[in-house]
Design an enzyme around this catalytic site. Sequence first.
Site, mmCIF file in Angstrom:
data_model
loop_
_atom_site.group_PDB
_atom_site.id
_atom_site.type_symbol
_atom_site.label_atom_id
_atom_site.label_comp_id
_atom_site.label_asym_id
_atom_site.label_seq_id
_atom_site.Cartn_x
_atom_site.Cartn_y
_atom_site.Cartn_z
ATOM 1 N N LYS A 10 0.814 -1.223 0.000
ATOM 2 C CA LYS A 10 0.000 0.000 0.000
ATOM 3 C C LYS A 10 0.844 1.268 0.000
ATOM 4 O O LYS A 10 0.493 2.262 -0.625
ATOM 5 C CB LYS A 10 -0.959 -0.006 1.191
ATOM 6 C CG LYS A 10 -2.054 -1.059 1.116
ATOM 7 C CD LYS A 10 -3.023 -0.907 2.277
ATOM 8 C CE LYS A 10 -4.070 -2.004 2.284
ATOM 9 N NZ LYS A 10 -3.492 -3.321 2.542
ATOM 10 N N GLY B 82 -9.133 -6.008 5.896
ATOM 11 C CA GLY B 82 -9.494 -5.345 7.147
ATOM 12 C C GLY B 82 -8.585 -5.650 8.315
ATOM 13 O O GLY B 82 -8.790 -5.129 9.422
ATOM 14 N N GLU C 145 -3.551 7.439 7.750
ATOM 15 C CA GLU C 145 -4.309 8.276 6.825
ATOM 16 C C GLU C 145 -5.478 8.954 7.530
ATOM 17 O O GLU C 145 -6.031 8.421 8.494
ATOM 18 C CB GLU C 145 -4.860 7.434 5.660
ATOM 19 C CG GLU C 145 -3.801 6.882 4.741
ATOM 20 C CD GLU C 145 -4.390 6.071 3.601
ATOM 21 O OE1 GLU C 145 -3.650 5.817 2.630
ATOM 22 O OE2 GLU C 145 -5.585 5.696 3.676
ATOM 23 N N TYR D 273 -9.088 9.721 8.359
ATOM 24 C CA TYR D 273 -10.295 8.904 8.253
ATOM 25 C C TYR D 273 -11.426 9.739 7.656
ATOM 26 O O TYR D 273 -11.739 10.832 8.134
ATOM 27 C CB TYR D 273 -10.703 8.386 9.633
ATOM 28 C CG TYR D 273 -12.036 7.665 9.637
ATOM 29 C CD1 TYR D 273 -12.188 6.468 8.958
ATOM 30 C CD2 TYR D 273 -13.136 8.201 10.314
ATOM 31 C CE1 TYR D 273 -13.400 5.812 8.947
ATOM 32 C CE2 TYR D 273 -14.356 7.541 10.316
ATOM 33 C CZ TYR D 273 -14.478 6.349 9.629
ATOM 34 O OH TYR D 273 -15.685 5.696 9.615
ATOM 35 N N LYS E 27 -16.519 -6.926 2.468
ATOM 36 C CA LYS E 27 -17.617 -6.617 1.555
ATOM 37 C C LYS E 27 -18.749 -7.629 1.711
ATOM 38 O O LYS E 27 -18.515 -8.824 1.895
ATOM 39 C CB LYS E 27 -17.099 -6.608 0.120
ATOM 40 C CG LYS E 27 -16.033 -5.544 -0.123
ATOM 41 C CD LYS E 27 -15.281 -5.773 -1.409
ATOM 42 C CE LYS E 27 -14.120 -4.819 -1.542
ATOM 43 N NZ LYS E 27 -13.260 -5.125 -2.706
ATOM 44 N N ASN F 28 -5.490 -4.305 -5.665
ATOM 45 C CA ASN F 28 -5.445 -5.750 -5.446
ATOM 46 C C ASN F 28 -4.914 -6.399 -6.712
ATOM 47 O O ASN F 28 -5.563 -6.359 -7.763
ATOM 48 C CB ASN F 28 -6.836 -6.291 -5.103
ATOM 49 C CG ASN F 28 -7.287 -5.831 -3.732
ATOM 50 O OD1 ASN F 28 -6.556 -5.953 -2.760
ATOM 51 N ND2 ASN F 28 -8.478 -5.281 -3.649
ATOM 52 N N ARG G 224 -4.744 -9.191 -8.174
ATOM 53 C CA ARG G 224 -5.288 -10.555 -8.295
ATOM 54 C C ARG G 224 -6.713 -10.481 -8.821
ATOM 55 O O ARG G 224 -7.253 -9.395 -9.044
ATOM 56 C CB ARG G 224 -5.298 -11.239 -6.920
ATOM 57 C CG ARG G 224 -6.058 -10.420 -5.869
ATOM 58 C CD ARG G 224 -6.269 -11.183 -4.583
ATOM 59 N NE ARG G 224 -6.722 -10.333 -3.493
ATOM 60 C CZ ARG G 224 -7.959 -9.910 -3.310
ATOM 61 N NH1 ARG G 224 -8.898 -10.231 -4.178
ATOM 62 N NH2 ARG G 224 -8.279 -9.161 -2.275
ATOM 63 N N VAL H 165 -12.978 -11.366 -5.540
ATOM 64 C CA VAL H 165 -14.160 -12.168 -5.219
ATOM 65 C C VAL H 165 -15.331 -11.738 -6.096
ATOM 66 O O VAL H 165 -16.078 -12.557 -6.632
ATOM 67 C CB VAL H 165 -14.533 -12.013 -3.731
ATOM 68 C CG1 VAL H 165 -15.837 -12.748 -3.413
ATOM 69 C CG2 VAL H 165 -13.408 -12.509 -2.824
#
Length: 452
Positions: free
Chosen positions: A120, A169, A204, A206, A241, A295, A297, A300
């Site tokens: 990140k 998360g 960061e 919020y 999610k 991401n 990859r 989902v």
Amino acid sequence: MSSLPFKKILIANRGEIALRIIRACHELGIQTVAVHSKADEDALHVKLATESVCIGPALAKESYLNIASIMSAAVATRADAIHPGYGFLSENAAFAEICGSCGITFIGPTVRNMRIMGDKARARRVADKVGVPTIPGDSKGLLDPSEALVIAERAGFPILLKACAGGGGRGMKIVRSADEFVSTFQTAQREVEAAFGDGHLLVEKYLPRVRHIEVQLAGDQAHNVIHLGIRDCSIQRRYQKVIEESPSIGLPADLQTQIQDAAVELGKAVNYSSLGTVEFLADLEHNKFYFIEMNTRLQVEHPVTEMVTDTDLVKEQIRLAAGMELSWKQSDVKISGHAIEARINAEDPRKMIPSPGLIKSYHPPGGNGIRVDSAVYAGYSVKPYYDSMISKLIVRDKDRESCIKKLLVALDEYLIDGINTNIELHRRILSHPDFRSGNFSTKFLDQTQLFD
């Protein structure tokens, strides 16, 4: 017989995503190898693959995360390539590098792509360099809570802490004042060290009321990068999610264009090849957006994009890994209708705890525009060792309201007996006036009383 250079692909995963990859491989004429833990001997991906190999005990760290066992299985079965799916080793650059050193193709982006955009802090620095907006905070990742506190005070409380090296998360904490910062930082650091082996945290600002918007990217080795539209993933709980959809209700057209262009710019900046998803937070009130992570990859929620673009992303990912150019130009990508995905979990939705056990009867919904990606069946026992998601119910229709109505009917048809599921949670979300009208943010589930 496949026209691709791969004769056999090993799937280093389990559950519905393993089945999804097996299906794509077989349609391409490619043989498959399923790997499985001892707990998954009766799993559908084991039954439907061309061949299977047991790679260890039930615990993921001794099986699905055991690189030595997976590589041994790949060599023993003479697999040409490995598809990691999502989760487990899918964003592990060291694993991808080991695949390459063994002459086995890793179906995913390059090791360089993974090391830059999968971290990140490094990804944020790329965004800063090309002028893509980022959230006020730091761009290097921090280990020292005192140094982190200086950054936090400069950005202004409340602050969000998150891991540099992973997602899902893990380690994400909201800190509302300087008094609690150091202790919360240390708690988050312990969590991410245990999960990812790296204690670096990003600090960061919020943002309390935003949408979670992501862009599906695809890139090839000839440096072509395109997007396949956006997905709205704002309905989430504990940063996981729950519902995803495309397009996004209430997202202004100009802001969507800016977000999609920013994602492509990031992909081009690192010569990204394969599928990938760039994630943003959108502040609709002020018509602003911020890059948060990429991401590297398959996601989902990739079926949502497949439904509205009439594409097969897994087949395309395999083609790209074989060195072929993209099947589409940007002008070929058309968004048609609306699609929503509901993640069906084996859990008690009121207590929000997993509910493993024996599925006594199972009847998935069907009909026009309804898709169920699942690996369970009547008589299957949901294991306590892995993620609680047992299926994805995806529907498509001409517009959002029609899509919601179709999904509600499909949920009523979805019969799963023997375990608790979150089907009722989905019914209540879809029926809520704020969800129907688009008056929601990433805090919808935290701030809305859906159960008495």
